[in-house]
Design an enzyme around this catalytic site. Structure first.
Site, PDB file in Angstrom:
ATOM      1  N   GLY A 187       0.862  -1.115  -0.029  1.00 11.58           N
ATOM      2  CA  GLY A 187       0.003   0.082   0.073  1.00 11.58           C
ATOM      3  C   GLY A 187       0.873   1.133   0.058  1.00 11.58           C
TER       4      GLY A 187
ATOM      5  CG  HIS B 123       9.067  -3.643  19.614  1.00 13.88           C
ATOM      6  ND1 HIS B 123       8.336  -2.559  19.876  1.00 13.88           N
ATOM      7  CD2 HIS B 123       9.089  -4.309  21.058  1.00 13.88           C
ATOM      8  CE1 HIS B 123       7.389  -2.666  20.753  1.00 13.88           C
ATOM      9  NE2 HIS B 123       7.832  -3.844  21.620  1.00 13.88           N
TER      10      HIS B 123
ATOM     11  N   GLY C 219      11.466  37.910  27.003  1.00 11.10           N
ATOM     12  CA  GLY C 219      11.485  38.430  28.247  1.00 11.10           C
ATOM     13  C   GLY C 219      12.646  38.082  29.203  1.00 11.10           C
TER      14      GLY C 219
ATOM     15  CB  SER D 136      22.446  39.835  24.150  1.00  7.20           C
ATOM     16  OG  SER D 136      21.348  40.291  23.699  1.00  7.20           O
TER      17      SER D 136
ATOM     18  CG  MET E 228      22.997  46.650  20.681  1.00 10.30           C
ATOM     19  SD  MET E 228      24.173  45.538  21.692  1.00 10.30           S
ATOM     20  CE  MET E 228      23.231  44.317  22.338  1.00 10.30           C
TER      21      MET E 228
ATOM     22  CG  ASP F 241      16.017  47.442  21.781  1.00 12.37           C
ATOM     23  OD1 ASP F 241      15.288  46.546  21.295  1.00 12.37           O
ATOM     24  OD2 ASP F 241      17.324  47.510  22.145  1.00 12.37           O
ATOM     25  N   PRO F 242      14.938  47.025  25.233  1.00 14.17           N
ATOM     26  CG  PRO F 242      14.569  44.815  25.344  1.00 14.17           C
ATOM     27  CD  PRO F 242      14.137  45.899  24.606  1.00 14.17           C
TER      28      PRO F 242
END
Length: 590
Positions: A86, A221, A400, A445, A494, A556-557
């Site tokens: 098949g 198996h 985060g 970073s 940055m 922006d962090p």
């Protein structure tokens, strides 16, 4: 019938994910699957066309779903091999057609045995090409046995020398039913060994005899049917599978003892990722070697699937040197993997990394070491104080963790300061910091900071460390970040804080010593203004560029972190300057 089979396959496999809502009584086939096909009733034929057109050594028989070797003239005087089953199990069986494997593969509908008429057409085609005999390799399923068996009887009536090998290597059931053990992915190994024997010129009887002998040492198996259990880790799953396959209490177990060498096939049933497959492959090799078994060869990949079934099967074949010779023999079949002919067990597979000279072991302190230590301590404490603020800013545009990654770098530097002397050579210090940040900070970073520090390190030495030199080093670091990171000022990164600050610092080359602190203060101010300006910028680089602009309303962090670092440097230098001034005042009073 074929459309119904595909409907059933789609419903069964997709139901757990909630993706398919199909009324089996309806016949809007083209609306059925969320699969990349055109229609259920044409997908098998179109898939065969795709396989054959992409493989130069294959051809398709008109009016039948039969894939053939395109060079049938090479079969004259040799045994030809036919298999099939098949569809939905690709690359089986059409992908294993080629010199050194199958001569023809016959496809049925999705999960449906191929019709006897197509099987007979394949047999007669090979017979007419001059094959000395035809061997049918059949998986132990009722439909396959009946249809291939009928075609074999019909072919004998046409004067064709035909024989049939039933592959039934399944070790799943302790006590197989009357239907017997199933034929599964071990069939692919039979294709390979029988194909190599046929290519060697063995007679039909010889091929059948040797293949039958090999099948006694083959077990698999992984197909559904033994038990249901909760999904656990890969090591535990593999252990359970191998233990079950080799359990002597099972009638269908594979006898395996220490010192035996085996061929291992780790088969993806359709939906496992390459990463998962590699983890399972490792677990299999480790488990077998722990039991003293020699892993001679390993196949890992998709060899006999079940559409997109999420699962894996393991096939073990006890292998003599002759079996390995046949396994390693060349084949042109497009789906057969290009494997090494060396044993997996016993092969040295680890390479020692090159020795890298540590930057922090041979540099003495210098006159600037105390102030450099103070600056680093102030920067680290500042980053730790800003950890939650940076995380909060990052939640709007990323995952985060900006504060966490900066805190990791700060703690790594603090630990280093506790146990190491700060080198008197500023360039060497920057190289040490680059290594710490690269190793401990991680992510983009970490790579950017490490780039900055590495590029800057070559511009300051123990002999060249004045304010203007530091400004040039920072400029070099910034240019490296722009060159490799791909961002520019204005892209909401940055750099929007760093670049304006560095531009201001370049004025140090013209400033008198008494005016250098004023230049640094101006640079810190420009960094703060640049960070604040990112509120109104459209992100064109970094993870924030994938966020809708209207959601980005906070600074922006990364830019905020740069501004905080530069302010910490300034405050440390101001404190040192005040301390020196106070000492001089005391000396003057005395």
């Amino acid at each position: 019938m074929e459309v119904k089979q595909l409907k059933r396959a789609l419903s069964i496999n997709d139901a757990p994910s909630g993706r398919v809502t199909v009324d089996p009584s309806r016949h809007e086939v083209d609306k059925l699957p969320k699969k990349l096909i055109n229609s259920a009733d044409s997908c098998v034929d179109e898939a065969l066309w795709g396989l054959v057109r992409a493989s130069g050594g294959l051809s398709l028989m008109v009016g039948h779903r039969v894939v053939l070797r395109s060079n049938l003239d090479r079969l004259r005087g040799k045994v030809a091999l036919v298999s099939g089953g098949g569809s939905g199990h690709e690359p089986a069986h059409g992908g294993y057609v080629g010199a050194g494997m199958l001569s023809a593969a016959v496809a049925g509908g999705v999960f449906a045995s191929p019709p006897p008429a197509s099987i007979l057409a394949a047999i007669l085609c090979l017979h007419n090409a001059g094959a000395s005999g035809v061997l049918l390799i059949v998986k132990n399923y009722t439909g396959d046995r009946l249809n291939f068996g009928l075609a074999a009887e019909q072919a004998r009536n046409h004067g064709v020398s035909v024989d049939m090998v039933i592959v039934a290597e399944d070790c799943a059931f302790d006590c197989p039913s009357k239907a017997g053990r199933r034929g599964l992915c071990g069939t692919v190994l039979v294709h390979k060994l029988a194909g190599a024997l046929a290519e060697d010129g063995c007679s039909l009887d010889q091929v059948v005899s040797k293949v039958t002998e090999v099948l006694k040492g083959t077990g698999i198996h992984g197909e559904p049917g033994v038990k249901r259990s909760k999904v656990t880790c890969a090591d535990e799953v593999v252990k359970a599978m191998i233990d079950h396959m080799t359990n002597p209490d099972s009638q269908s177990h594979l006898p395996l003892k220490p010192g035996d060498q085996v061929i291992v096939c780790v088969n993806n049933l359709g939906a496992l990722s390459c990463l998962e497959m590699a983890v399972v492959t490792r677990a299999t090799i480790v488990r077998l070697e722990t039991q003293g078994v020699v892993v001679a060869r390993v196949m890992s990949g998709s060899f006999m699937t079940s559409l997109e079934m999420a699962g894996v099967s393991l096939t073990l074949m006890v292998a003599s040197q002759e079996t390995l010779r046949l396994f390693d023999a060349r084949t042109s079949a497009p789906a057969w993997p290009n494997l090494s002919g060396s044993s997996t067990s016993g092969r040295h597979f680890l390479t020692d990394p090159p020795a890298v000279r540590r930057q922090d072991v041979d540099s003495p302190e210098g006159p600037h070491s105390p102030i450099l230590r103070q600056v680093l301590e102030r920067v680290c404490s500042t980053l730790l104080d800003h950890q939650e603020e940076l995380n909060s800013l990052d939640r709007a545009a990323g995952d985060g963790d900006c504060g966490n990654t900066h805190a990791q770098a700060a703690r790594a530097i603090q630990e280093w300061l506790q146990s190491q002397v700060v080198p008197g050579c500023p360039g060497q210090l920057l190289s040490v910091l680059a290594g710490l940040v690269q190793e401990k900070m991680g992510g983009s970073s970490g790579a950017l900071y490490s780039l900055f520090l590495t590029a800057a390190a070559g511009h300051v030495t123990d002999k060249q460390g004045g304010a203007a030199v530091w400004a040039g080093a920072m400029h070099a670091g910034t240019q490296a970040m722009r060159r490799y990171g791909g961002a520019e000022p204005g892209d909401r990164t940055m750099l929007d804080a760093l670049c304006p600050a560095v531009d201001e610092l370049m004025n140090l080359s013209r400033a008198p010593p008494a005016g250098q602190m004023a230049v640094l203060q101006a640079a810190v101010q420009r960094a703060a203004e640049g960070a604040e300006s990112t509120r109104d910028l459209t992100a064109r680089a970094g993870r924030a560029s994938y966020i809708a602009a209207e959601r980005l309303t906070l600074p922006d962090p990364g830019a905020v972190a740069i501004a905080a670092i530069l302010r910490a440097v300034m405050e440390a230098l101001e404190g040192q300057q005040e301390s020196v001034g106070a000492d001089r005042h005391c000396d003057h009073d005395h």
